[in-house]
Design a protein around this motif. Structure first.
Motif, short mmCIF file in Angstrom:
data_model
loop_
_atom_site.label_atom_id
_atom_site.label_comp_id
_atom_site.label_asym_id
_atom_site.label_seq_id
_atom_site.Cartn_x
_atom_site.Cartn_y
_atom_site.Cartn_z
N GLU A 65 49.43 -31.98 9.67
CA GLU A 65 49.90 -31.96 8.29
C GLU A 65 50.06 -30.54 7.72
O GLU A 65 51.04 -30.25 7.05
N ARG A 89 58.62 -34.83 4.21
CA ARG A 89 57.44 -35.18 4.99
C ARG A 89 57.63 -36.42 5.87
O ARG A 89 57.20 -36.40 7.04
N THR A 149 61.11 -35.30 -0.71
CA THR A 149 60.24 -34.65 0.26
C THR A 149 60.74 -34.91 1.66
O THR A 149 61.32 -35.98 1.93
N CYS A 153 57.05 -36.01 9.83
CA CYS A 153 55.97 -36.73 10.51
C CYS A 153 56.51 -37.51 11.70
O CYS A 153 55.90 -37.53 12.78
N GLU A 186 58.11 -27.75 5.84
CA GLU A 186 58.89 -28.31 4.73
C GLU A 186 59.21 -27.24 3.69
O GLU A 186 60.35 -27.14 3.21
N ALA A 188 53.59 -29.13 6.28
CA ALA A 188 53.76 -28.65 4.91
C ALA A 188 54.43 -27.27 4.89
O ALA A 188 55.34 -27.02 4.08
#
Length: 293
Positions: free
Chosen positions: A223, A105, A103, A109, A230, A227
């Protein structure tokens, strides 16, 4: 046999199920309280209240002269709040986590947090233009709108965000508690170190703590965007990989039988041509063998 420590370094076969933090009531209450504290510090400095007086008292006390024996250590410790070195260290760790967990993420972040930090802190710095203690011109003055860029403390806010993002991305409650305590201690130490060195007023540090905490508290709102980002990046990666595979399939290749000769760079002999006569090399034709006499 491999131990659990080395086994944890391997890439996980499937992406783990990670619970993404949400904007809960507790987080909203903390965000509102921190915002009120942030605004109170700014107003206190704008009105040159007791906080500015305390700034000057600490500055004139000159802590770096009172305790010179720890000056050398704190010169290195304050690097934990510098954006360049800390961002590289944390990005390396989060990059490994991204690879291991399949991932993007963690890296996204970190990028979102640093972007919010640069925009929010940078705008206030340039807007208020406060001078630092070493460049102050009038005793008792707040030194605002003088072309400086010291308020709030970027070192302190960066320490809060860079090390706090590790706690934000922790996958277990226990790890989140420990990392939160560790990041709080590091950020607290970095802020007080800048006051000791005389590079920031105490009010700069207070506002820096609040600015960094606001960025961390606001991350759940980012977030959904992360998402989508990504998914877009991974889809783009898959398309590029498919194009590379298609190009490799279009490259012509000559079939070679198993165990047979491989195609070379020498010209091939036309079909039906006779095999050239090969002569042995060693004894010349028409020469009689030498006799001893």
């Amino acid at each position: 046999m491999r131990t659990d420590i080395f086994a944890r370094l391997d890439r996980e076969p499937e992406p783990p199920k990670i619970e993404v933090p949400r904007m809960t009531r507790t987080r909203l209450a903390l965000f509102g309280g921190t915002s009120a504290f942030y605004l109170a510090i700014v107003v206190a400095v704008l009105l040159s209240t007791w906080l500015v007086t305390l700034d000057w008292k600490i500055m004139l006390f000159r802590p770096y002269q009172q305790w010179p024996e720890i000056h050398g250590f704190l010169d290195y410790y304050v690097v934990l709040g510098q954006r360049g070195p800390t961002a590289v260290m944390v990005a390396a760790w989060l990059g490994w986590r991204s690879w291991r967990q399949h991932t993007l993420r963690p890296l996204l972040c970190l990028g979102a947090a640093l972007l919010l930090l640069n925009v929010s802190v940078g705008a206030v710095k340039l807007g208020l233009g406060r001078l630092g203690p070493h460049y102050a011109t009038q005793v008792g003055s707040a030194e605002l709108f003088a072309g400086g860029d010291i308020f709030p403390s970027g070192h302190t806010a960066n320490a809060v965000v860079t090390w706090g993002i590790l706690a934000y991305l922790a996958t277990t409650p226990r790890a989140r508690r420990y990392l939160s305590a560790l990041s709080a201690v590091v950020a607290l130490g970095v802020g007080l170190t800048t006051v000791y060195l005389g590079t920031h007023w105490l009010s700069d540090v207070l506002l820096g703590w609040a600015a960094g905490l606001l960025v961390l508290l606001a991350l759940p709102w980012c977030e959904p965007v992360l998402a989508v980002t990504e998914s877009w990046i991974l889809a783009l990666r898959d398309r590029l990989l498919d194009r590379l595979r298609d190009r490799r399939r279009l490259v012509p290749s000559l079939p070679v039988a198993s165990g047979g000769p491989r195609p070379g760079f020498f010209p091939q002999r036309p079909a039906g041509a006779e095999e050239p006569v090969r002569e042995t090399v060693g004894v010349a034709r028409g020469r009689a063998p030498a006799t001893r006499g």
